[in-house]
Design a protein around this motif. Structure first.
Motif, PDB file in Angstrom:
ATOM      1  N   LYS A   6       0.838  -1.211   0.000  1.00 55.36           N
ATOM      2  CA  LYS A   6       0.000   0.000   0.000  1.00 55.36           C
ATOM      3  C   LYS A   6       0.872   1.261   0.000  1.00 55.36           C
ATOM      4  O   LYS A   6       0.562   2.243  -0.686  1.00 55.36           O
ATOM      5  N   ILE A   7       1.942   1.210   0.778  1.00 54.88           N
ATOM      6  CA  ILE A   7       2.847   2.358   0.808  1.00 54.88           C
ATOM      7  C   ILE A   7       3.511   2.543  -0.559  1.00 54.88           C
ATOM      8  O   ILE A   7       3.568   3.656  -1.099  1.00 54.88           O
ATOM      9  N   ALA A   8       3.981   1.453  -1.139  1.00 51.30           N
ATOM     10  CA  ALA A   8       4.649   1.533  -2.442  1.00 51.30           C
ATOM     11  C   ALA A   8       3.704   2.053  -3.514  1.00 51.30           C
ATOM     12  O   ALA A   8       4.089   2.887  -4.355  1.00 51.30           O
ATOM     13  N   ASP A   9       2.468   1.585  -3.493  1.00 56.73           N
ATOM     14  CA  ASP A   9       1.508   2.023  -4.511  1.00 56.73           C
ATOM     15  C   ASP A   9       1.168   3.496  -4.352  1.00 56.73           C
ATOM     16  O   ASP A   9       0.993   4.220  -5.349  1.00 56.73           O
ATOM     17  N   ALA A  10       1.078   3.959  -3.096  1.00 59.75           N
ATOM     18  CA  ALA A  10       0.804   5.384  -2.875  1.00 59.75           C
ATOM     19  C   ALA A  10       1.973   6.242  -3.371  1.00 59.75           C
ATOM     20  O   ALA A  10       1.775   7.293  -3.989  1.00 59.75           O
ATOM     21  N   ILE A  11       3.208   5.786  -3.113  1.00 56.96           N
ATOM     22  CA  ILE A  11       4.382   6.506  -3.612  1.00 56.96           C
ATOM     23  C   ILE A  11       4.368   6.540  -5.138  1.00 56.96           C
ATOM     24  O   ILE A  11       4.651   7.571  -5.757  1.00 56.96           O
ATOM     25  N   ALA A  12       4.022   5.409  -5.743  1.00 60.07           N
ATOM     26  CA  ALA A  12       3.993   5.338  -7.206  1.00 60.07           C
ATOM     27  C   ALA A  12       2.955   6.286  -7.788  1.00 60.07           C
ATOM     28  O   ALA A  12       3.196   6.934  -8.825  1.00 60.07           O
ATOM     29  N   ARG A  13       1.805   6.402  -7.139  1.00 58.76           N
ATOM     30  CA  ARG A  13       0.776   7.332  -7.610  1.00 58.76           C
ATOM     31  C   ARG A  13       1.259   8.774  -7.510  1.00 58.76           C
ATOM     32  O   ARG A  13       1.035   9.592  -8.415  1.00 58.76           O
ATOM     33  N   ALA A  14       1.914   9.089  -6.412  1.00 53.89           N
ATOM     34  CA  ALA A  14       2.465  10.446  -6.249  1.00 53.89           C
ATOM     35  C   ALA A  14       3.560  10.698  -7.291  1.00 53.89           C
ATOM     36  O   ALA A  14       3.666  11.798  -7.846  1.00 53.89           O
ATOM     37  N   ALA A  15       4.363   9.675  -7.566  1.00 54.48           N
ATOM     38  CA  ALA A  15       5.418   9.818  -8.561  1.00 54.48           C
ATOM     39  C   ALA A  15       4.842  10.049  -9.952  1.00 54.48           C
ATOM     40  O   ALA A  15       5.420  10.801 -10.755  1.00 54.48           O
ATOM     41  N   ASP A  16       3.710   9.425 -10.262  1.00 61.28           N
ATOM     42  CA  ASP A  16       3.059   9.675 -11.550  1.00 61.28           C
ATOM     43  C   ASP A  16       2.714  11.154 -11.706  1.00 61.28           C
ATOM     44  O   ASP A  16       2.877  11.733 -12.794  1.00 61.28           O
ATOM     45  N   GLU A  17       2.236  11.767 -10.630  1.00 61.35           N
ATOM     46  CA  GLU A  17       1.934  13.196 -10.684  1.00 61.35           C
ATOM     47  C   GLU A  17       3.204  14.018 -10.878  1.00 61.35           C
ATOM     48  O   GLU A  17       3.202  15.020 -11.591  1.00 61.35           O
ATOM     49  N   MET A  18       4.301  13.563 -10.256  1.00 62.26           N
ATOM     50  CA  MET A  18       5.582  14.263 -10.426  1.00 62.26           C
ATOM     51  C   MET A  18       6.044  14.155 -11.871  1.00 62.26           C
ATOM     52  O   MET A  18       6.542  15.132 -12.455  1.00 62.26           O
ATOM     53  N   ARG A  21       2.638  13.747  -0.469  1.00 56.30           N
ATOM     54  CA  ARG A  21       1.576  13.559  -1.468  1.00 56.30           C
ATOM     55  C   ARG A  21       1.021  12.137  -1.430  1.00 56.30           C
ATOM     56  O   ARG A  21      -0.192  11.943  -1.620  1.00 56.30           O
ATOM     57  N   ALA A  22       1.858  11.154  -1.149  1.00 50.85           N
ATOM     58  CA  ALA A  22       1.391   9.769  -1.052  1.00 50.85           C
ATOM     59  C   ALA A  22       0.368   9.629   0.075  1.00 50.85           C
ATOM     60  O   ALA A  22      -0.651   8.928  -0.076  1.00 50.85           O
ATOM     61  N   MET A  23       0.618  10.294   1.187  1.00 44.82           N
ATOM     62  CA  MET A  23      -0.335  10.227   2.318  1.00 44.82           C
ATOM     63  C   MET A  23      -1.617  10.988   2.003  1.00 44.82           C
ATOM     64  O   MET A  23      -2.688  10.636   2.516  1.00 44.82           O
ATOM     65  N   GLN A  24      -1.534  12.013   1.181  1.00 45.23           N
ATOM     66  CA  GLN A  24      -2.755  12.709   0.756  1.00 45.23           C
ATOM     67  C   GLN A  24      -3.589  11.821  -0.167  1.00 45.23           C
ATOM     68  O   GLN A  24      -4.821  11.811  -0.084  1.00 45.23           O
ATOM     69  N   LEU A  25      -2.906  11.086  -1.015  1.00 44.68           N
ATOM     70  CA  LEU A  25      -3.614  10.207  -1.956  1.00 44.68           C
ATOM     71  C   LEU A  25      -4.190   8.986  -1.265  1.00 44.68           C
ATOM     72  O   LEU A  25      -5.237   8.466  -1.677  1.00 44.68           O
ATOM     73  N   ASP A  26      -3.518   8.512  -0.226  1.00 47.99           N
ATOM     74  CA  ASP A  26      -4.022   7.365   0.550  1.00 47.99           C
ATOM     75  C   ASP A  26      -3.854   7.672   2.026  1.00 47.99           C
ATOM     76  O   ASP A  26      -2.811   7.373   2.623  1.00 47.99           O
ATOM     77  N   PRO A  27      -4.852   8.278   2.651  1.00 48.73           N
ATOM     78  CA  PRO A  27      -4.746   8.686   4.053  1.00 48.73           C
ATOM     79  C   PRO A  27      -4.609   7.517   5.030  1.00 48.73           C
ATOM     80  O   PRO A  27      -4.348   7.736   6.219  1.00 48.73           O
ATOM     81  N   THR A  28      -4.735   6.290   4.550  1.00 48.73           N
ATOM     82  CA  THR A  28      -4.633   5.131   5.454  1.00 48.73           C
ATOM     83  C   THR A  28      -3.188   4.711   5.688  1.00 48.73           C
ATOM     84  O   THR A  28      -2.936   3.826   6.514  1.00 48.73           O
ATOM     85  N   VAL A  29      -2.229   5.326   4.964  1.00 48.44           N
ATOM     86  CA  VAL A  29      -0.835   4.918   5.135  1.00 48.44           C
ATOM     87  C   VAL A  29      -0.012   6.055   5.724  1.00 48.44           C
ATOM     88  O   VAL A  29      -0.349   7.232   5.560  1.00 48.44           O
ATOM     89  N   LYS A  30       1.039   5.682   6.424  1.00 46.08           N
ATOM     90  CA  LYS A  30       2.037   6.627   6.908  1.00 46.08           C
ATOM     91  C   LYS A  30       3.318   6.412   6.100  1.00 46.08           C
ATOM     92  O   LYS A  30       3.878   5.310   6.085  1.00 46.08           O
ATOM     93  N   VAL A  31       3.754   7.461   5.419  1.00 46.63           N
ATOM     94  CA  VAL A  31       4.901   7.342   4.525  1.00 46.63           C
ATOM     95  C   VAL A  31       6.018   8.249   5.021  1.00 46.63           C
ATOM     96  O   VAL A  31       5.830   9.453   5.188  1.00 46.63           O
ATOM     97  N   ASN A  32       7.178   7.659   5.241  1.00 51.48           N
ATOM     98  CA  ASN A  32       8.346   8.402   5.693  1.00 51.48           C
ATOM     99  C   ASN A  32       9.286   8.648   4.504  1.00 51.48           C
ATOM    100  O   ASN A  32       9.563   7.721   3.744  1.00 51.48           O
ATOM    101  N   PRO A  33       9.787   9.876   4.359  1.00 55.88           N
ATOM    102  CA  PRO A  33      10.633  10.172   3.193  1.00 55.88           C
ATOM    103  C   PRO A  33      11.923   9.363   3.152  1.00 55.88           C
ATOM    104  O   PRO A  33      12.394   8.997   2.061  1.00 55.88           O
TER     105      PRO A  33
END
Length: 466
Positions: free
Chosen positions: A70-82, A115-127
Motif C-alpha cells: 500500500k505504501i509503495a503504490d501510494a508513492i507510485a501514484r504520487a510519482a506519476d503526478e511528479m 503527497r502519497a499520504m494525501q492520496l491514501d490517508p490510510t498509510v504513513k509514509v516516511n521520506p
C-alpha cells in the motif's frame, strides 16, 4: 491561523509553509543555500527523472517484499503526478546546493511522502524509510543526472536537425553559384556557395552522430549501488527489478553498470556527453562566424548573401540592419562552452569514492541543452533558411580573384602562373583578360579549365552525391 506547520528531521524542528509538500530537510536547504534563485523547479527533466526513479524503486521494493504494497503504490501514484509535472513548483532548493544532491533528493522524497499520504490517508509514509528505501543520494543522483540529460536530448537533436536540413536545402538551392574560396582569409581557388552550405550540413550531421554515441554511454546507471557502490541496505533482487521498471517507464534501454563502484565515483560518461555538446558548440560557432563574415556589408563587406532582417540594428544609425540572430547564437554558444568547462572542472573534482559536484554538472548541462533546443530552430529558420543570394557579388569575386590562375599551373608552371597573378594586382585586369592577352589558353582550353564542374567538382560531396 498560522501560515506554517512544524516538521522534524534528524536535526530537529523546522517551520514549513502550511500547504507545502516538502518538509524539514528541504526547508533547511532553502535556508542554507540562497544562491542563484534558480531552483529545481526550473529543471523539469530532472524532476521527471526523479518521478521515474522513485516510482521504479518503490515498485521494485514492493515486488521483492521489502516495502509494504500500500505504501509503495501510494508513492507510485504520487510519482506519476511528479512525472506529469504537477509538483514542479515544490522543488524549491537552489540548483547550487550541498554536494552530491542530497538536498534535492530529500526534496523529492519529502514531496512524494506527503503527497502519497494525501492520496491514501490510510498509510504513513516516511521520506527516508519508505520513499528512499534501499537508496542513497550517491546512487540516485548519478542516475537522475543521466536520465535528465537523456530526456532532454531529443529536443536538442531536433534543433540540430533543423539546422542540418536548412543548410542542406540552401546548399542544393545554391549548388551552381560559383564564387571565390578563401583560405587564411585570402582569395583561394573557386568553390560554390552550395558546397560551403553543404559542408556545414555535414558537420552538423557528424556532431549529431557524436552526441548520439555519447548519449548511449549515459544509459549505464548507478542505481542500486546505494552509498558507495556496494549495494548496502538494498534488498535481494531489488536492482534488476528496478531497472526493468525504469526501462518500462522511460522507454530507454537503461542498463546496470559493469562496475557499481565506478558508477558512483566517476562521472566520465557525463563528462564525455558534455564534451560532445562542446564539440557541437565549437562547430556551430565556426559556422555562425562564417555566416556573419560572408554576409557582412552591405556596401563595404563581402555581402555574398544577405541575412533576413529581424530588427533595427542601431539606435542612432538609420536603416542599419545587424546580424542579430547569429550574434545571439554566438553569445549562447560561448555560454555553452563555459558550461562545459564547469562540467570538466566538476568531473575532475571527484574525490575518492564519490563525486559531490554533480548538482552543478546537472544544471549547467541541462541549461545548455535547453537553451540550444530553444534557439536552434530559430537560427535555422531566420539565419540559414532566411538568407538571400547576392549572385552578382559572388560572380565578381570569382572573376577578379587572382587565385583563378591556379588552373594554369599544369600548363605554364607555377612560376609563370605567379607572374600572371601579380599582374592582375598591378593592372587591375582579371585573370581571364590577361590569359587572353597573353594567348595562354585556346578558347576550347579556357572553356574546359574554367567550367564550374572542372573547378569545383572533382570528388563527390555528401549531401549532393549520397
Amino acid at each position: 491561523m498560522s501560515e506554517y506547520r512544524i516538521e522534524k528531521d534528524s536535526m530537529g524542528e523546522m517551520q514549513v509553509p502550511k500547504n507545502a509538500l516538502w518538509g524539514a530537510s528541504t526547508a533547511r536547504a532553502v535556508q542554507n543555500f540562497p544562491v542563484s534563485g534558480q531552483t529545481g523547479s526550473t529543471l523539469p527533466d530532472l524532476i521527471k527523472s526523479y518521478g521515474y526513479l522513485k516510482k521504479a524503486c518503490a515498485l521494485a521494493n514492493r515486488d521483492v517484499k521489502a516495502l509494504d504494497a500500500k505504501i509503495a503504490d501510494a508513492i507510485a501514484r504520487a510519482a506519476d503526478e511528479m512525472i506529469e509535472g504537477k509538483h514542479n513548483r515544490e522543488f524549491v532548493v537552489d540548483v547550487f546546493q550541498a554536494g552530491a544532491g542530497t538536498s534535492i533528493n530529500m526534496n523529492a522524497n519529502e514531496v512524494l511522502a506527503t503527497r502519497a499520504m494525501q492520496l491514501d490517508p490510510t498509510v504513513k509514509v516516511n521520506p527516508n524509510d519508505h520513499v528512499n528505501y534501499g537508496q542513497s543520494t550517491n546512487d540516485t543522483f548519478p542516475t537522475v543526472l543521466h536520465l535528465s540529460a537523456l530526456l532532454a536530448f531529443p529536443r536538442l537533436d531536433s534543433g540540430l536537425k533543423a539546422v542540418q536540413e536548412a543548410c542542406e536545402k540552401k546548399g542544393k538551392e545554391w549548388a551552381r553559384v560559383i564564387k571565390s574560396g578563401r583560405t587564411h582569409l585570402q582569395d583561394a581557388v573557386p568553390i560554390t556557395l552550395g558546397q560551403e552550405f553543404m559542408s556545414w550540413r555535414n558537420c552538423v550531421r557528424h556532431v549529431r552522430q557524436n552526441l548520439k554515441e555519447a548519449a548511449d554511454k549515459l544509459l549505464e546507471l548507478a542505481l542500486g549501488g546505494s552509498a558507495i557502490g556496494s549495494g548496502l541496505n538494498t534488498a535481494d533482487g531489488y536492482r534488476p527489478v528496478a531497472y526493468k521498471y525504469l526501462q518500462q517507464f522511460t522507454g530507454l534501454k537503461v542498463r546496470e553498470p559493469e562496475d557499481p563502484f565506478e558508477a558512483v565515483n566517476s562521472r566520465w560518461a557525463f563528462l564525455n556527453f558534455s564534451a560532445a555538446i562542446r564539440t557541437a558548440a565549437v562547430e556551430l560557432t565556426r559556422v555562425t562566424n562564417d555566416i556573419r563574415l560572408l554576409s557582412c556589408g552591405p556596401t563595404t563587406g563581402l555581402d555574398e548573401f544577405r541575412l533576413k532582417p529581424v530588427q533595427p540594428g542601431s539606435s542612432i544609425m538609420p536603416g542599419k540592419i545587424n546580424p542579430s540572430n547569429p550574434e545571439c547564437m554566438n553569445q549562447l554558444l560561448y555560454q555553452v562552452l563555459g558550461n562545459d568547462h564547469t562540467v570538466y572542472l566538476c568531473a575532475m573534482a571527484g574525490q575518492l569514492d564519490l563525486n559531490v559536484m554533480m548538482p552543478t554538472m546537472c544544471c549547467t548541462t541541462l541549461w545548455s541543452m535547453n537553451w540550444l533546443a530553444n534557439f536552434l530552430p530559430k537560427f535555422a529558420e531566420d539565419t540559414v533558411a532566411g538568407c538571400t543570394l547576392n549572385a552578382e557579388r559572388c560572380q565578381n569575386y570569382l572573376e577578379t580573384s587572382q587565385a583563378l590562375v591556379t588552373v594554369l599551373n599544369p600548363i605554364i608552371g607555377y612560376a609563370n602562373a605567379a607572374k600572371i597573378a601579380k599582374e592582375t594586382l598591378t593592372t587591375g585586369k582579371t585573370p581571364k583578360q590577361l590569359i587572353r592577352e597573353h594567348g595562354i589558353l585556346t578558347p576550347e582550353q579556357e572553356k574546359k579549365y574554367y567550367d564550374i564542374d572542372y573547378l569545383t567538382r572533382r570528388y563527390p560531396q555528401a549531401g549532393f552525391d549520397s
